[in-house]
Design a protein around this motif. Structure first.
Motif, PDB file in Angstrom:
ATOM      1  N   LEU A  86      21.064  65.087  76.697  1.00  0.00           N
ATOM      2  CA  LEU A  86      22.118  65.290  75.699  1.00  0.00           C
ATOM      3  C   LEU A  86      22.724  63.961  75.278  1.00  0.00           C
ATOM      4  N   GLN A  87      22.856  63.025  76.255  1.00  0.00           N
ATOM      5  CA  GLN A  87      23.394  61.703  75.925  1.00  0.00           C
ATOM      6  C   GLN A  87      22.448  60.943  74.998  1.00  0.00           C
ATOM      7  N   VAL A  88      21.157  61.049  75.248  1.00  0.00           N
ATOM      8  CA  VAL A  88      20.169  60.375  74.409  1.00  0.00           C
ATOM      9  C   VAL A  88      20.229  60.937  72.990  1.00  0.00           C
ATOM     10  N   SER A  89      20.328  62.250  72.879  1.00  0.00           N
ATOM     11  CA  SER A  89      20.405  62.888  71.580  1.00  0.00           C
ATOM     12  C   SER A  89      21.696  62.485  70.860  1.00  0.00           C
ATOM     13  N   SER A  90      22.799  62.440  71.604  1.00  0.00           N
ATOM     14  CA  SER A  90      24.088  62.038  71.036  1.00  0.00           C
ATOM     15  C   SER A  90      24.053  60.587  70.574  1.00  0.00           C
ATOM     16  N   ALA A  91      23.408  59.721  71.336  1.00  0.00           N
ATOM     17  CA  ALA A  91      23.295  58.311  70.955  1.00  0.00           C
ATOM     18  C   ALA A  91      22.457  58.173  69.686  1.00  0.00           C
ATOM     19  N   GLY A  92      21.416  58.953  69.588  1.00  0.00           N
ATOM     20  CA  GLY A  92      20.574  58.925  68.389  1.00  0.00           C
ATOM     21  C   GLY A  92      21.336  59.396  67.165  1.00  0.00           C
ATOM     22  N   ILE A  93      22.126  60.427  67.332  1.00  0.00           N
ATOM     23  CA  ILE A  93      22.937  60.935  66.218  1.00  0.00           C
ATOM     24  C   ILE A  93      23.959  59.881  65.801  1.00  0.00           C
ATOM     25  N   ASP A  94      24.600  59.267  66.809  1.00  0.00           N
ATOM     26  CA  ASP A  94      25.583  58.208  66.510  1.00  0.00           C
ATOM     27  C   ASP A  94      24.929  57.063  65.734  1.00  0.00           C
ATOM     28  N   ARG A  95      23.740  56.678  66.167  1.00  0.00           N
ATOM     29  CA  ARG A  95      23.043  55.584  65.494  1.00  0.00           C
ATOM     30  C   ARG A  95      22.721  55.956  64.037  1.00  0.00           C
ATOM     31  N   HIS A  96      22.246  57.174  63.822  1.00  0.00           N
ATOM     32  CA  HIS A  96      21.927  57.621  62.460  1.00  0.00           C
ATOM     33  C   HIS A  96      23.188  57.683  61.599  1.00  0.00           C
ATOM     34  N   CYS A  97      24.289  58.143  62.203  1.00  0.00           N
ATOM     35  CA  CYS A  97      25.558  58.185  61.454  1.00  0.00           C
ATOM     36  C   CYS A  97      26.005  56.777  61.082  1.00  0.00           C
ATOM     37  N   ASP A  98      25.879  55.846  62.023  1.00  0.00           N
ATOM     38  CA  ASP A  98      26.254  54.455  61.746  1.00  0.00           C
ATOM     39  C   ASP A  98      25.394  53.877  60.628  1.00  0.00           C
ATOM     40  N   GLU A  99      24.095  54.152  60.663  1.00  0.00           N
ATOM     41  CA  GLU A  99      23.197  53.652  59.620  1.00  0.00           C
ATOM     42  C   GLU A  99      23.542  54.266  58.267  1.00  0.00           C
ATOM     43  N   ALA A 100      23.862  55.546  58.265  1.00  0.00           N
ATOM     44  CA  ALA A 100      24.221  56.216  57.010  1.00  0.00           C
ATOM     45  C   ALA A 100      25.524  55.636  56.458  1.00  0.00           C
ATOM     46  N   LEU A 101      26.495  55.397  57.336  1.00  0.00           N
ATOM     47  CA  LEU A 101      27.763  54.810  56.891  1.00  0.00           C
ATOM     48  C   LEU A 101      27.561  53.402  56.334  1.00  0.00           C
ATOM     49  N   MET A 102      26.713  52.625  56.983  1.00  0.00           N
ATOM     50  CA  MET A 102      26.442  51.272  56.484  1.00  0.00           C
ATOM     51  C   MET A 102      25.766  51.329  55.115  1.00  0.00           C
TER      52      MET A 102
END
Length: 101
Positions: A2-18
């Motif tokens: 779940l942590q790995v999945s959450s980290a991946g989602i966070d990374r995608h959100c950060d990339e989308a925001l950038m």
């Protein structure tokens, strides 16, 4: 897992925001450039209108030369006015795009 999945989602959100921030910056630069161009065209239009008035009030009666100059200035002024209106429309559309982003 779940942590790995959450980290991946966070990374995608950060990339989308950038990416959104980059797009907004690009739109702002375009808007600033368009605004400068519109300001230039408005000043040019005002200058042409002033010159036209001066030619109309010319007491020397320069005749057909003044008329030809006025016609050219009138045509250029009309073209500039159309350009200003077009640029203003583009800015309105870009503003709408920025607001919806």
């Amino acid at each position: 897992q779940l942590q790995v999945s959450s980290a991946g989602i966070d990374r995608h959100c950060d990339e989308a925001l950038m990416a959104i921030e980059d797009n907004l910056g690009s739109c702002n630069r375009l808007l600033e450039g368009r605004s400068r161009e519109i300001s230039f065209l408005e000043r040019r239009l005002q200058s042409l209108q002033q010159r036209r008035q001066e030619l109309l009030q010319d007491p020397t009666g320069a005749g057909s030369s003044a008329e030809a100059t006025l016609l050219r200035a009138d045509k250029e002024m009309s073209q500039l006015q159309v350009a200003v209106e077009t640029r203003e429309k583009v800015i309105r559309l870009l503003n709408g795009d920025v607001r919806s982003a």
